[in-house]
Design a protein around this motif. Sequence first.
Motif, PDB file in Angstrom:
ATOM      1  N   LYS A 216      27.890  73.577 108.693  1.00 11.63           N
ATOM      2  CA  LYS A 216      29.279  73.711 109.145  1.00 11.63           C
ATOM      3  C   LYS A 216      29.617  75.165 109.458  1.00 11.63           C
ATOM      4  CE  LYS A 216      31.290  71.522 105.731  1.00 11.63           C
ATOM      5  NZ  LYS A 216      32.407  70.978 104.928  1.00 11.63           N
ATOM      6  N   SER A 226      34.284  70.679 113.780  1.00 11.53           N
ATOM      7  CA  SER A 226      35.193  69.662 113.231  1.00 11.53           C
ATOM      8  C   SER A 226      34.552  68.283 113.255  1.00 11.53           C
ATOM      9  CB  SER A 226      36.507  69.649 114.009  1.00 11.53           C
ATOM     10  OG  SER A 226      36.287  69.357 115.376  1.00 11.53           O
ATOM     11  N   ILE A 227      33.694  68.038 114.251  1.00 14.23           N
ATOM     12  CA  ILE A 227      33.008  66.747 114.333  1.00 14.23           C
ATOM     13  C   ILE A 227      32.037  66.593 113.166  1.00 14.23           C
ATOM     14  CG2 ILE A 227      31.405  65.363 115.714  1.00 14.23           C
ATOM     15  CD1 ILE A 227      32.638  66.664 118.207  1.00 14.23           C
ATOM     16  N   ALA A 229      32.263  67.978 110.263  1.00 13.89           N
ATOM     17  CA  ALA A 229      33.062  67.748 109.053  1.00 13.89           C
ATOM     18  C   ALA A 229      33.572  66.313 108.993  1.00 13.89           C
ATOM     19  CB  ALA A 229      34.226  68.734 109.019  1.00 13.89           C
ATOM     20  N   ALA A 230      33.972  65.770 110.142  1.00 12.25           N
ATOM     21  CA  ALA A 230      34.477  64.398 110.181  1.00 12.25           C
ATOM     22  C   ALA A 230      33.366  63.401 109.867  1.00 12.25           C
ATOM     23  CB  ALA A 230      35.068  64.104 111.566  1.00 12.25           C
ATOM     24  N   PHE A 231      32.154  63.670 110.349  1.00 18.07           N
ATOM     25  CA  PHE A 231      31.027  62.789 110.052  1.00 18.07           C
ATOM     26  C   PHE A 231      30.723  62.790 108.555  1.00 18.07           C
ATOM     27  CE2 PHE A 231      30.499  62.124 114.407  1.00 18.07           C
ATOM     28  CZ  PHE A 231      29.449  61.233 114.646  1.00 18.07           C
ATOM     29  N   LYS A 233      32.863  63.350 106.168  1.00 12.30           N
ATOM     30  CA  LYS A 233      33.945  62.628 105.518  1.00 12.30           C
ATOM     31  C   LYS A 233      33.804  61.118 105.666  1.00 12.30           C
ATOM     32  CE  LYS A 233      38.990  62.090 105.574  1.00 12.30           C
ATOM     33  NZ  LYS A 233      40.254  62.527 106.228  1.00 12.30           N
ATOM     34  N   GLU A 234      33.443  60.671 106.851  1.00 19.72           N
ATOM     35  CA  GLU A 234      33.418  59.222 107.133  1.00 19.72           C
ATOM     36  C   GLU A 234      32.118  58.554 106.692  1.00 19.72           C
ATOM     37  OE1 GLU A 234      35.884  57.414 108.099  1.00 19.72           O
ATOM     38  OE2 GLU A 234      37.243  59.102 108.384  1.00 19.72           O
TER      39      GLU A 234
END
Length: 237
Positions: A216, A226-227, A229-231, A233-234
């Motif tokens: 990151k 940000s993508i 980080a979103a991956f 998280k999800e």
Amino acid sequence: MKQTNVLNSKTVLIIGSGRLAKHLHYWNSLQAKPNHIINWNRSEDRGLLSELLLQADLVWLAISDSALQNFFETYLLASAKSVVHFSGAFSDDRMKCAHPLMSFPNELLPDAAYKATWFAISETDTLKEMLPGFSNASFAVSAKMKPLYHALCVVAGNFPQLLWNEVDHSRKQLNIPEAAFSIYLQQTLDNFLNLKSKALTGPLIRHDQNTMDKNKTALVNTKLHSIYAAFIKEFSP
């Protein structure tokens, strides 16, 4: 007078001049009994459309989703012709739908790709009546489920490419050979097709938080930050 070829196949009016119309025209030519194709696009005279409709057995409406309903109601409804559209998201009981589950670039595809393509159709129609002479496989998708079906097509067919384009930009900055990157991507796709979820590798699967944090940090000031980080998280187990 209606024109047909020597094989007595259908006369099909393709409406549209874009990418899909180009592929449909070529696709039809690959069939053992090609349909007789006539063409019209929205830059041409409306009177010519009326003349061509008299000749046609079937209409393939290859225009944008947003224009389908208005065009059909304005120019095709009164003709009582059987109309087929090719949208994966749009539904209208007055028209038939044959959505090809394929990605069409500007260039024509290899012949084998057309033959292998599946079509999503309604539960009440058959591909044979919509695309005479075509022998492609098909599967049914209800009108209720079409929004989800199309969303999945968009995600699977476009989102990975958006990621790959961003990675490719940085690949060039790092002078990583394109051949090396291509081999990596091809094997990654092959692994998924053969192994599905078992094909996943990397720090997300290993629960390697230290490596993910370094990743990151390295991606700061890129769209991938940000993508990433979103991956995490999800999809982090």
